[in-house]
Design an enzyme around this catalytic site. Structure first.
Site, short mmCIF file in Angstrom:
data_model
loop_
_atom_site.label_atom_id
_atom_site.label_comp_id
_atom_site.label_asym_id
_atom_site.label_seq_id
_atom_site.Cartn_x
_atom_site.Cartn_y
_atom_site.Cartn_z
N LYS A 125 -5.62 7.59 6.81
CA LYS A 125 -5.92 6.18 7.04
C LYS A 125 -6.53 5.96 8.43
CE LYS A 125 -1.55 4.77 5.97
NZ LYS A 125 -0.45 3.85 5.63
N ARG A 180 9.92 -1.76 2.05
CA ARG A 180 8.66 -2.46 1.77
C ARG A 180 8.77 -3.21 0.46
NH1 ARG A 180 4.43 -0.20 4.59
NH2 ARG A 180 3.46 -2.18 4.09
N PRO A 201 -5.19 -1.48 6.99
CA PRO A 201 -6.13 -0.59 6.31
C PRO A 201 -5.45 0.62 5.67
CG PRO A 201 -6.92 -1.17 8.49
CD PRO A 201 -5.51 -1.64 8.40
N GLU A 202 -5.78 0.87 4.41
CA GLU A 202 -5.37 2.10 3.73
C GLU A 202 -6.65 2.90 3.49
OE1 GLU A 202 -2.71 1.31 0.43
OE2 GLU A 202 -1.94 -0.48 1.39
#
Ligand SMILES: [Zn+2]
Length: 288
Positions: A57, A278, A2-3
């Site tokens: 977040k 990332r 989740p962002e």
């Protein structure tokens, strides 16, 4: 994971179901998810939920008596409304070891009254990979806890000049900087990739090379994308779902996980590069 849009959706769903509802008691089924199990259970008991909102977040339950429950969902944390298993005649059923909970449920909050649309009287915290964390903040300790978390303002709160200044002061890749929660909170790998594509900025560029006009374009595109993603209940990639259902913004992703596909703007092949550990997809032609 989740962002900001997903956390916002989860918090809004929980708030509409739980505002004004009292937590009767709680059970922790997997202790490492809470840092303070004993005061945690004691502090939960009999507390009214005043509001559920988003903090960066994280999910923030504001409880009566200046108690706060802060939840980092990390990779796979979820909240579900469900049945406590208590029968009207036997409250003991609630604590019976045989109570069947959904798989991967690690914390159970039994509610004093029905809260969900189907009369659900329990809130479950489920987390397949167990990286999420629940932190109960005792009365009087919230300000100090916030200071320790060191969260920057989110993209809707941050002043454009402060955003430009945060970029100007570091050589790190611009994508890494906009994901740094101490500078700006709420953005992760999905929305960083989408925002930089929309702003036509190469994700690996040193942040210090971003001029003021480019910085304000990044912030403007970030806000527009996050707003649209909130309207669509976030992006359901891997296992994200909110209490009242998944999101559909993944259908609007233009670059995230689209390596090798043609750029939706110029048809060049989208490239992938590891930035700050990332993987990041971008258009080598559109993004400068
Ligand atoms: Zn392109």
């Amino acid at each position: 994971m989740p962002e900001l849009p997903e956390a916002q959706t989860i918090a809004s769903d929980l708030n509409s179901a739980l505002q004004g509802v009292t937590i009767a008691d709680a059970r922790i089924l997997y202790r490492p998810i809470v840092q303070n199990p004993e005061p945690f259970l004691e502090l939960c008991r009999g507390r009214e939920i005043l509001e559920v909102k988003r903090l960066g977040k994280m999910i923030h339950f504001r409880l009566a008596g200046d108690c706060h429950l802060l939840v980092s969902l990390r990779m796979t944390g979820q909240f579900l409304l469900g049945q406590s298993g208590r029968s009207a005649s036997s409250a003991a059923a609630a604590t019976a070891a045989t109570t069947a909970y959904p798989p991967h449920v690690h914390a159970v909050f039994n509610l004093a009254s029905a809260a969900g649309p189907q009369g659900e009287d329990a809130l479950f915290y489920r987390d397949a990979r167990k990286f999420g964390r629940l932190l109960m903040v005792a009365p009087g300790e919230f300000a100090a806890t916030l200071a320790k978390l060191n969260l920057g303002p989110d993209p809707f709160e941050i002043d454009p000049e402060r955003f430009a200044a945060a970029l100007a002061h570091t050589q790190r890749a611009v994508k890494t900087v906009i994901m740094d929660q101490s500078l700006i909170s709420g953005i992760g790998n999905i929305y960083a990739a989408e925002a930089l594509f929309a702003a036509k900025i190469a994700p690996a560029r040193p942040a210090s090379s971003i001029n003021i006009r480019e910085a304000s374009r990044i912030l403007e595109k970030t806000r527009a994308i996050l707003t649209e993603a909130i309207q669509l209940r976030g992006s359901t990639v891997s296992n994200y779902s909110a209490p009242f259902g998944p999101g559909s913004y993944q259908e609007r992703h233009l670059v995230y996980r689209q390596k090798g596909a043609p750029c939706p703007v110029c048809r060049a092949t989208l490239a992938q590069q590891a930035i700050g550990g990332r993987s990041t997809v971008f258009c080598p032609r559109c993004q400068k």
